[in-house]
Structures are given as C-alpha cells and as structure tokens.
Design a protein around this motif. Structure first.
Motif, mmCIF file in Angstrom:
data_model
loop_
_atom_site.group_PDB
_atom_site.id
_atom_site.type_symbol
_atom_site.label_atom_id
_atom_site.label_comp_id
_atom_site.label_asym_id
_atom_site.label_seq_id
_atom_site.Cartn_x
_atom_site.Cartn_y
_atom_site.Cartn_z
ATOM 1 N N VAL A 1 83.798 31.035 27.357
ATOM 2 C CA VAL A 1 82.836 31.887 28.052
ATOM 3 C C VAL A 1 83.609 32.991 28.754
ATOM 4 O O VAL A 1 84.574 32.715 29.475
ATOM 5 C CB VAL A 1 81.999 31.099 29.079
ATOM 6 C CG1 VAL A 1 80.982 32.023 29.752
ATOM 7 C CG2 VAL A 1 81.292 29.927 28.414
ATOM 8 N N VAL A 2 83.211 34.227 28.526
ATOM 9 C CA VAL A 2 83.803 35.373 29.204
ATOM 10 C C VAL A 2 82.770 35.883 30.192
ATOM 11 O O VAL A 2 81.692 36.337 29.791
ATOM 12 C CB VAL A 2 84.189 36.481 28.206
ATOM 13 C CG1 VAL A 2 84.849 37.653 28.934
ATOM 14 C CG2 VAL A 2 85.102 35.932 27.119
ATOM 15 N N LEU A 3 83.066 35.780 31.477
ATOM 16 C CA LEU A 3 82.121 36.166 32.521
ATOM 17 C C LEU A 3 82.482 37.546 33.035
ATOM 18 O O LEU A 3 83.585 37.768 33.547
ATOM 19 C CB LEU A 3 82.159 35.149 33.664
ATOM 20 C CG LEU A 3 81.668 33.746 33.269
ATOM 21 C CD1 LEU A 3 82.215 32.699 34.220
ATOM 22 C CD2 LEU A 3 80.147 33.701 33.248
ATOM 23 N N GLY A 4 81.575 38.475 32.881
ATOM 24 C CA GLY A 4 81.806 39.832 33.341
ATOM 25 C C GLY A 4 81.832 39.913 34.853
ATOM 26 O O GLY A 4 81.376 39.007 35.554
ATOM 27 N N ASP A 5 82.362 41.014 35.358
ATOM 28 C CA ASP A 5 82.481 41.166 36.798
ATOM 29 C C ASP A 5 81.109 41.204 37.466
ATOM 30 O O ASP A 5 80.160 41.776 36.949
ATOM 31 C CB ASP A 5 83.279 42.430 37.139
ATOM 32 C CG ASP A 5 82.719 43.671 36.464
ATOM 33 O OD1 ASP A 5 81.882 44.346 37.097
ATOM 34 O OD2 ASP A 5 83.102 43.952 35.318
ATOM 35 N N GLY A 6 81.014 40.551 38.621
ATOM 36 C CA GLY A 6 79.786 40.567 39.405
ATOM 37 C C GLY A 6 78.737 39.568 38.996
ATOM 38 O O GLY A 6 77.664 39.521 39.599
ATOM 39 N N VAL A 7 79.009 38.725 37.990
ATOM 40 C CA VAL A 7 78.012 37.766 37.515
ATOM 41 C C VAL A 7 78.013 36.537 38.414
ATOM 42 O O VAL A 7 79.057 35.943 38.685
ATOM 43 C CB VAL A 7 78.317 37.342 36.056
ATOM 44 C CG1 VAL A 7 77.372 36.236 35.619
ATOM 45 C CG2 VAL A 7 78.189 38.535 35.131
#
Length: 284
Positions: A68-74
């Motif tokens: 899982v790649v979590l983008g910034d601010g999520v």
C-alpha cells in the motif's frame, strides 16, 4: 520522531535521509495503528498475516505480500490480524526531485494512494526485486546505504508508474471531507492528551456541534471521541513504560490520569495487562 504523533511534523530520518523504516509486529507499540496522517509518503509492505486498514472511511484488507502506498495527508489507521508489516515513510520530493528529467516522470505517481496486490507484484520480478532491495537497504545501513536506498527508490517509483490502474479512487461519499474536519481535533489530542479534554473542546477544534462531531468521529475512526482519547493516552503510556523508568503513577499523571487506579483499569482494558505486567513483558 515520536511514533504517536497524528500529524507528524518532524521529518522521519535514517541518518541524513528524510526517511524512516518501521518493522511492526505484536511487540511494537503501534501494532494497533490508530488513525493518523503525515505529509510524507508511506510504503506499507505486508510481510505476513493481514491488516484491516482504514483509509479515510474505506476499509481495505491487506494480506501477505500486498503493498500500500499512502499519499501525503491521507488519514489512515488499522488493526492487524496476526500481521507483521514494514513501513517506509519518506519525503519523495526532498529525496528524488533534484534531477530535472525525473520530476516529470515522478509527478504522476507522487501524492497518490495505491494498492498493489501480491499477485501483481509477484508477476513483475524486476519490481519485486526493487522492493526487496529497498527494504534491505533501509534495514542494513553501512557504507553506501544512502546510494542503495535512493537507487532502489527510483526503481520502485518507476515500477509504480506502471500501475496507474492501482491508484485508489477518491471517495466521493464525503468521508474525505469529514476526515479533513477531524484533523484539528486529532492534533489537539496529540498536543494536549496530558490535560483535561472535554468533548465540547474537541468539537470546537473542528468547528462542529458536539453531536455532529461525535457522528463524524465515529464514522472515520470507528470509536467515540472519549474512547479514542483513552486509547491514545494508553498508547502514550505504553511507550513511556517501555522507554523510561518513570513510575506507573508518574506515567498516569503524564498521560492525563489523576487517579492511578482508573489509569490501571483503562490500561488493562486496552492492553489486556496491567502497566507493571506490560513493562515486565517488554523486557523479556
């Protein structure tokens, strides 16, 4: 960097790099990952078992080998199910955007939230090899580790660029907006958990009525605000129990409990052990 922060403003670092690695198993204080967010990108690779991962208000089941790649601010959090996972938290803009031709290639990937299943990764030996090299480099350190890490990061992001079909869609149900509204309250808990905090105070941080705040909070975090606050305080206490020689009474006071007996009761509720048992178990 303090692992308990919601909006983590201090750069995660490995030496001079704005990057940090976390190996999370049942002994890690953050094994039950509370909802939090940060401005860096996170690569979460499931090593065994499963993780029930909430991204904003959406439940994603993550299994062994998934990435899982979590983008910034999520806003994200989860509950492990006999799981072990490794997280790399990094600032890709600071690490990878110095070379002009790379900027255009990276822009379609950066800031996105992606979910790659194990089968898709296994079907691409080059991408799997890049992931393995990256995680080995951040674990290993030593001479040349910075170059190995940065080189592997370019390889991994190149592989991600070929998986635009794995980008998670933006939630149009309004959960994202609710999550944004909750962030000030979560930051307030982080900064003031050792003090008395009322429901009205938390609701005011988000500009909502207490009743609507409770509804939004439970929808996103799956806990009531007060339950969540107690859980947060116990997580802070567990960190202090394993990293300091402070007494249980001192830790109770530090974490917002004036009554040590009530603190012990709450701690056992969330951790299944008394503070003394928890401290002793961490030293085995």
């Amino acid at each position: 960097m303090h692992y308990l922060q919601y909006n983590e403003p201090i750069l995660h670092r490995t030496g001079a790099l704005p990057l940090a690695h976390y190996y999370v198993d049942e002994r890690h204080p953050r094994y039950h990952m509370r909802m939090h967010w940060h401005r860096e990108t996170e690569l979460l690779w499931m090593r065994q078992g499963a993780l029930h991962l909430y991204i904003d208000n959406k439940l994603t089941e993550v299994h062994e080998g998934d990435l899982v790649v979590l983008g910034d601010g999520v806003l994200h959090g989860g509950e492990a199910d006999d799981g072990v996972y490794e997280c790399i938290v990094l600032d890709p803009y600071a690490l990878l955007m110095y070379i002009e031709p790379c900027k255009a290639a990276l822009k379609p990937v950066l800031g996105r939230t992606m979910f790659l299943k194990n089968q898709a990764i296994a079907a691409e030996p080059e991408f799997l090899g890049a992931l393995q090299r990256l995680y080995a480099a951040v674990r290993g350190g030593g001479d040349g580790s910075v170059l190995r890490i940065v080189g592997a990061l370019y390889e991994v992001f190149a592989g991600l660029a070929g998986h635009t079909d794995s980008v998670m869609p933006v939630d149009s149900s309004g959960a994202g907006e609710k999550a944004e509204q909750l962030k000030p309250a979560l930051e307030y808990i982080e900064n003031n958990y050792g003090s008395r905090i009322s429901l009205e105070t938390l609701a005011r941080q988000s500009g909502l009525s207490p009743k609507y705040f409770c509804r939004c909070f439970r929808a996103i975090t799956h806990r009531s605000p007060i339950d969540y606050l107690n859980h947060y305080r116990v997580e802070c206490a567990s960190f202090l129990l394993t990293t300091t020689d402070m007494s249980v009474a001192e830790i109770a006071q530090r974490c917002g409990y004036n009554d040590s007996s009530f603190f012990i009761k709450q701690f056992k509720r969330y951790k299944g052990a008394t503070p003394h048992q928890y401290r002793a178990g961490s030293q085995d």
